[in-house]
Design a protein around this motif. Sequence first.
Motif, PDB file in Angstrom:
ATOM      1  N   GLU A 109       0.835  -1.207   0.000  1.00 51.51           N
ATOM      2  CA  GLU A 109       0.000   0.000   0.000  1.00 51.51           C
ATOM      3  C   GLU A 109       0.873   1.263   0.000  1.00 51.51           C
ATOM      4  O   GLU A 109       0.550   2.241  -0.677  1.00 51.51           O
ATOM      5  CB  GLU A 109      -0.949  -0.011   1.198  1.00 51.51           C
ATOM      6  N   GLN A 110       1.977   1.239   0.730  1.00 45.24           N
ATOM      7  CA  GLN A 110       2.900   2.378   0.723  1.00 45.24           C
ATOM      8  C   GLN A 110       3.529   2.554  -0.657  1.00 45.24           C
ATOM      9  O   GLN A 110       3.704   3.684  -1.127  1.00 45.24           O
ATOM     10  CB  GLN A 110       3.990   2.192   1.773  1.00 45.24           C
ATOM     11  N   GLN A 125       1.766   6.772  -6.873  1.00 38.19           N
ATOM     12  CA  GLN A 125       0.734   7.771  -7.176  1.00 38.19           C
ATOM     13  C   GLN A 125       1.297   9.188  -7.031  1.00 38.19           C
ATOM     14  O   GLN A 125       0.986  10.064  -7.841  1.00 38.19           O
ATOM     15  CB  GLN A 125      -0.471   7.585  -6.249  1.00 38.19           C
ATOM     16  N   ARG A 126       2.125   9.420  -6.013  1.00 40.37           N
ATOM     17  CA  ARG A 126       2.743  10.740  -5.857  1.00 40.37           C
ATOM     18  C   ARG A 126       3.662  11.059  -7.041  1.00 40.37           C
ATOM     19  O   ARG A 126       3.676  12.183  -7.542  1.00 40.37           O
ATOM     20  CB  ARG A 126       3.543  10.811  -4.545  1.00 40.37           C
ATOM     21  N   SER A 130       0.984   4.234  -2.953  1.00 40.00           N
ATOM     22  CA  SER A 130       0.844   5.669  -2.703  1.00 40.00           C
ATOM     23  C   SER A 130       2.087   6.438  -3.168  1.00 40.00           C
ATOM     24  O   SER A 130       1.967   7.555  -3.670  1.00 40.00           O
ATOM     25  CB  SER A 130       0.544   5.939  -1.234  1.00 40.00           C
TER      26      SER A 130
END
Length: 154
Positions: free
Chosen positions: A140-141, A147-148, A144
């Motif tokens: 999950e990290q 995505q950044r 994200s």
Amino acid sequence: MRTALSLLSCLFLAAPAHAEIYKFVDENGHVTFTDVHRKGAKRIDLPGAPAPLARPQGPRRASYSPSPANFPRIDAGTQKRRDDVRRRVLEDEIAGERNSADEARRQLKLGERMLPGERATDASYLDRVKRLRAAVQQHEQNVSAIQRELANLK
């Protein structure tokens, strides 16, 4: 003679320390002397102490130096192609990472089931679940973070 020699050597070794001393008084009136500058502290001038170092005034700014005239330039088309390739790579990475996160969640769901004769307080059960939850959290990290990176593309 020997005592005088050792006294003389002690005097040479005990040279004065070169430090700035500050006096700080807190809101309760407690006085603290320190060699670390705090906001609101006042420097104390000691006799024989060296002069303080000059401190630059104002905020520090990053130095800006333009590129040299002969510095190689990339045309807009080439840069756009590079950005498009980077976007595709990141989109492929995020798709793979999402699949890995889904698989890790499935493994966690299976791993949370207790084996025959196993209790929820057993160390092996707790270690297994902890390891599987850490794997889900890591994926999950990663999602994200990718995505950044995608959001930062032009």
